[in-house]
Structure formats: structure tokens, C-alpha cells
Design a protein around this motif. Structure first.
Motif, PDB file in Angstrom:
ATOM      1  N   LEU A  50     -22.024  57.958 -21.159  1.00 38.40           N
ATOM      2  CA  LEU A  50     -22.160  57.243 -22.365  1.00 38.40           C
ATOM      3  C   LEU A  50     -20.978  56.114 -22.300  1.00 38.40           C
ATOM      4  CD1 LEU A  50     -23.676  56.138 -25.049  1.00 38.40           C
ATOM      5  CD2 LEU A  50     -22.062  57.664 -26.367  1.00 38.40           C
ATOM      6  N   LEU A  51     -19.871  56.400 -21.884  1.00 39.51           N
ATOM      7  CA  LEU A  51     -18.717  55.719 -21.401  1.00 39.51           C
ATOM      8  C   LEU A  51     -18.979  54.596 -20.376  1.00 39.51           C
ATOM      9  CD1 LEU A  51     -15.815  58.167 -21.610  1.00 39.51           C
ATOM     10  CD2 LEU A  51     -16.196  56.197 -23.052  1.00 39.51           C
ATOM     11  N   LEU A  52     -19.745  55.198 -19.532  1.00 35.96           N
ATOM     12  CA  LEU A  52     -20.141  54.449 -18.100  1.00 35.96           C
ATOM     13  C   LEU A  52     -21.105  53.288 -18.569  1.00 35.96           C
ATOM     14  CD1 LEU A  52     -20.531  56.949 -15.275  1.00 35.96           C
ATOM     15  CD2 LEU A  52     -18.665  55.255 -15.445  1.00 35.96           C
ATOM     16  N   ALA A  53     -22.164  53.404 -19.302  1.00 30.02           N
ATOM     17  CA  ALA A  53     -22.978  52.649 -19.985  1.00 30.02           C
ATOM     18  C   ALA A  53     -22.249  51.494 -20.591  1.00 30.02           C
ATOM     19  CB  ALA A  53     -24.013  53.121 -20.817  1.00 30.02           C
ATOM     20  N   VAL A  54     -21.454  51.738 -21.521  1.00 31.12           N
ATOM     21  CA  VAL A  54     -20.643  50.761 -22.350  1.00 31.12           C
ATOM     22  C   VAL A  54     -19.637  49.917 -21.103  1.00 31.12           C
ATOM     23  CG1 VAL A  54     -18.865  50.447 -24.075  1.00 31.12           C
ATOM     24  CG2 VAL A  54     -20.707  52.188 -24.480  1.00 31.12           C
ATOM     25  N   LEU A  55     -19.113  50.542 -20.194  1.00 29.42           N
ATOM     26  CA  LEU A  55     -18.282  49.897 -19.478  1.00 29.42           C
ATOM     27  C   LEU A  55     -19.082  48.903 -18.519  1.00 29.42           C
ATOM     28  CD1 LEU A  55     -15.979  49.668 -17.664  1.00 29.42           C
ATOM     29  CD2 LEU A  55     -16.521  51.476 -16.209  1.00 29.42           C
ATOM     30  N   PHE A  56     -20.272  49.311 -17.950  1.00 22.62           N
ATOM     31  CA  PHE A  56     -21.058  48.420 -17.232  1.00 22.62           C
ATOM     32  C   PHE A  56     -21.335  47.174 -17.960  1.00 22.62           C
ATOM     33  CE2 PHE A  56     -22.298  52.200 -14.223  1.00 22.62           C
ATOM     34  CZ  PHE A  56     -21.701  51.770 -13.374  1.00 22.62           C
ATOM     35  N   ILE A  88     -14.247  37.943 -24.237  1.00 19.12           N
ATOM     36  CA  ILE A  88     -13.099  38.635 -25.072  1.00 19.12           C
ATOM     37  C   ILE A  88     -13.727  40.098 -25.327  1.00 19.12           C
ATOM     38  CG2 ILE A  88     -12.122  38.683 -27.432  1.00 19.12           C
ATOM     39  CD1 ILE A  88     -12.000  35.738 -27.370  1.00 19.12           C
ATOM     40  N   VAL A  89     -15.123  40.062 -26.034  1.00 16.32           N
ATOM     41  CA  VAL A  89     -15.799  41.380 -26.439  1.00 16.32           C
ATOM     42  C   VAL A  89     -15.697  42.479 -24.933  1.00 16.32           C
ATOM     43  CG1 VAL A  89     -17.816  42.599 -27.031  1.00 16.32           C
ATOM     44  CG2 VAL A  89     -16.971  40.343 -28.160  1.00 16.32           C
ATOM     45  N   GLY A  90     -16.084  41.694 -24.109  1.00 19.27           N
ATOM     46  CA  GLY A  90     -16.233  42.423 -22.730  1.00 19.27           C
ATOM     47  C   GLY A  90     -14.844  42.872 -22.244  1.00 19.27           C
ATOM     48  N   ALA A  91     -13.688  42.268 -22.340  1.00 16.89           N
ATOM     49  CA  ALA A  91     -12.415  42.719 -22.070  1.00 16.89           C
ATOM     50  C   ALA A  91     -12.201  43.914 -23.003  1.00 16.89           C
ATOM     51  CB  ALA A  91     -11.504  41.733 -22.123  1.00 16.89           C
ATOM     52  N   VAL A  92     -12.322  43.836 -24.137  1.00 18.05           N
ATOM     53  CA  VAL A  92     -12.051  45.070 -25.161  1.00 18.05           C
ATOM     54  C   VAL A  92     -12.856  46.167 -24.873  1.00 18.05           C
ATOM     55  CG1 VAL A  92     -11.924  45.657 -27.535  1.00 18.05           C
ATOM     56  CG2 VAL A  92     -11.262  43.352 -26.978  1.00 18.05           C
ATOM     57  N   GLY A  93     -14.124  45.787 -24.372  1.00 23.82           N
ATOM     58  CA  GLY A  93     -15.093  47.309 -23.874  1.00 23.82           C
ATOM     59  C   GLY A  93     -14.522  47.889 -22.722  1.00 23.82           C
ATOM     60  N   VAL A  94     -14.098  46.906 -21.888  1.00 23.92           N
ATOM     61  CA  VAL A  94     -13.562  47.505 -20.441  1.00 23.92           C
ATOM     62  C   VAL A  94     -12.318  48.229 -20.797  1.00 23.92           C
ATOM     63  CG1 VAL A  94     -12.742  47.025 -18.388  1.00 23.92           C
ATOM     64  CG2 VAL A  94     -14.752  45.732 -18.994  1.00 23.92           C
ATOM     65  N   LEU A  95     -11.394  47.795 -21.663  1.00 25.86           N
ATOM     66  CA  LEU A  95     -10.115  48.521 -21.868  1.00 25.86           C
ATOM     67  C   LEU A  95     -10.684  49.992 -22.774  1.00 25.86           C
ATOM     68  CD1 LEU A  95      -7.600  45.523 -22.618  1.00 25.86           C
ATOM     69  CD2 LEU A  95      -7.807  46.901 -20.693  1.00 25.86           C
ATOM     70  N   ALA A  96     -11.437  49.748 -23.514  1.00 25.19           N
ATOM     71  CA  ALA A  96     -11.648  50.934 -24.680  1.00 25.19           C
ATOM     72  C   ALA A  96     -12.120  52.128 -23.667  1.00 25.19           C
ATOM     73  CB  ALA A  96     -12.654  50.512 -25.538  1.00 25.19           C
ATOM     74  N   THR A  97     -13.144  51.832 -22.573  1.00 23.38           N
ATOM     75  CA  THR A  97     -13.741  52.674 -21.865  1.00 23.38           C
ATOM     76  C   THR A  97     -13.059  53.323 -20.555  1.00 23.38           C
ATOM     77  OG1 THR A  97     -14.979  51.051 -20.628  1.00 23.38           O
ATOM     78  CG2 THR A  97     -16.032  51.854 -22.765  1.00 23.38           C
ATOM     79  N   LEU A  98     -12.142  52.504 -20.101  1.00 21.43           N
ATOM     80  CA  LEU A  98     -11.361  52.806 -18.712  1.00 21.43           C
ATOM     81  C   LEU A  98     -10.374  53.970 -19.070  1.00 21.43           C
ATOM     82  CD1 LEU A  98     -10.661  49.584 -16.762  1.00 21.43           C
ATOM     83  CD2 LEU A  98     -11.990  51.652 -16.316  1.00 21.43           C
ATOM     84  N   ALA A  99      -9.951  53.756 -20.105  1.00 16.72           N
ATOM     85  CA  ALA A  99      -8.908  54.931 -20.280  1.00 16.72           C
ATOM     86  C   ALA A  99      -9.668  56.455 -20.539  1.00 16.72           C
ATOM     87  CB  ALA A  99      -8.195  54.825 -21.813  1.00 16.72           C
ATOM     88  N   PRO A 100     -10.630  56.293 -21.403  1.00 18.50           N
ATOM     89  CA  PRO A 100     -11.426  57.733 -21.596  1.00 18.50           C
ATOM     90  C   PRO A 100     -11.936  58.284 -20.040  1.00 18.50           C
ATOM     91  CG  PRO A 100     -11.841  56.631 -23.247  1.00 18.50           C
ATOM     92  CD  PRO A 100     -11.117  55.830 -22.305  1.00 18.50           C
TER      93      PRO A 100
END
Length: 212
Positions: free
Chosen positions: A105-111, A125-137
Motif C-alpha cells: 500500500l505504501l509502494l502504491a502511494v509512493l509510485f 507539492i502533493v507528490g512531494a508530500v506523498g513521497v516524504l510520507a511514504t519513504l519513512a515507513p
């Protein structure tokens, strides 16, 4: 808030329906993340709604593009895993299935977030926030397998220890589902307002969005 701000500017029915279903799926996902009860029928209905919604989102983003396809594949794996969890699994496998579900699920949001980084400025901006939010987990999952202390801190170790008879701790899964829920709200808004389009016009020349 003015009515014009809430009105849809999406060009296609697919985008409008996708925005509504994605918002509903995000709301239900966040709502269900606050309860530990099984509620299998409701969770399956939420998952079905989310699958329909992200398919529409990927179509609007361009399903022929590799990142959007990768997101769909990862979400499909997560969805199949969640269905098995809702239907019931042996105790020895529950923790690993939850971890598999959370990871994909994290990988889907990351891609999909990386795909947004290739679009116009507002979507970046939305993409950057999504990347930061998913990369840490995602990093936590990888490191958690290697460093016991880190795995315990983020809840990865607790998921894997379920097979040893330890109490179920779904805090990490809850975090992942809330990330998806919040991302879903943002993506639904982008769809509804017509920001997610296959191409944008620059001057008199129409170019693919990733080239702008």
C-alpha cells in the motif's frame, strides 16, 4: 467557502466519479483505522471502493505510464492481501500478511506520488508530500528487518512476532492506512478540480504533462 470553489472542474465523468469514490474510500479508511473490530464486510466494501477509485485516478494520470501502472500493481497486491486478512488466516501468517499489505500500500502511494512530481507545479507539492510520507515507513520496514530496535520502535517487529503468540499490535498498519486515507483526500480534490489531466496546453502547443 464559495460554491465555485467546491464545484467540479473535471473534464471527464471518469474523473468526477473517481474523485467522489476516492473521497469516500479515504473517509472510510480513516474511520475504520480508529477501531480494532473486525468489521470484515465494511472493510471489504471500503477496499472495493478504493480499488475502483484508484483505477479511475490512474486512468486520468495515464495508465500507459510506468509509474501509474506500478502503483496499480502494488495496490492490487495490497488489496488481495487485505481480502485474505478479512476472510481469516492462521495465526502464524497474520503478521506477515499485514506487513505485506502495509508495504505494498505504501509502494502504491509512493509510485503515484512520484508520478505527480512529473506534473504541473500544484501537483508537484502533493507528490512531494506523498513521497516524504511514504519513504519513512518504507525505510522503517527495510531497516526494521535488519535492526531489531528500529523494528520494535515502528511496530514492524510486533507484526512479525504475532506468529510467536504475542499480542496483535497493528499500530504500524494503522499509520499506513491513515497515510493512504489522507493521500486519498488530496488526490480526490485534484481529480475533482480538474488538475489531473492527460496533457496540458502551453501556449498553442499541447504537450504531455510530464514534459512541462
Amino acid at each position: 467557502m464559495s460554491p465555485s470553489l467546491l464545484s467540479s472542474r473535471a473534464d471527464s465523468l471518469n474523473a468526477k466519479v473517481g474523485a467522489i469514490t476516492l473521497a469516500v474510500a479515504a473517509f472510510l479508511t480513516l474511520l475504520l483505522s480508529h477501531t480494532a473490530s473486525s468489521l470484515a464486510p465494511m472493510r471489504l466494501l471500503t477496499l472495493t471502493t478504493a480499488a475502483f477509485a484508484v483505477w479511475a485516478f490512474a486512468d486520468e494520470m495515464g495508465s500507459k505510464k510506468p509509474l501509474n501502472r506500478a502503483g496499480l500493481v502494488c495496490f492490487a497486491i495490497a488489496a488481495i492481501t487485505k481480502v485474505q486478512l478479512c476472510l481469516g488466516l492462521g495465526t502464524a501468517f497474520v503478521g506477515r500478511y499485514y506487513l505485506l499489505y502495509a508495504a505494498f500500500l505504501l509502494l502504491a502511494v509512493l509510485f503515484w506520488s512520484v508520478a505527480l512530481l512529473h506534473r504541473q507545479r500544484g501537483l508537484k507539492i502533493v507528490g512531494a508530500v506523498g513521497v516524504l510520507a511514504t519513504l519513512a515507513p518504507i525505510v522503517a520496514i527495510v531497516v526494521g528487518h535488519l535492526v531489531v530496535g528500529v523494528g520494535a520502535a515502528v511496530g514492524v517487529g510486533a507484526l512479525l512476532s504475532v506468529s510467536d503468540g504475542a499480542p496483535m499490535d497493528l499500530s504500524f498498519v494503522t499509520l499506513v492506512e491513515r497515510i493512504f486515507g489522507l493521500w486519498g483526500y488530496a488526490a480526490a480534490w485534484l481529480l475533482w478540480r480538474g488538475h489531473v489531466v492527460g496533457a496540458v496546453t502551453v501556449g498553442r502547443v499541447e504537450r504531455p504533462a510530464h514534459e512541462v
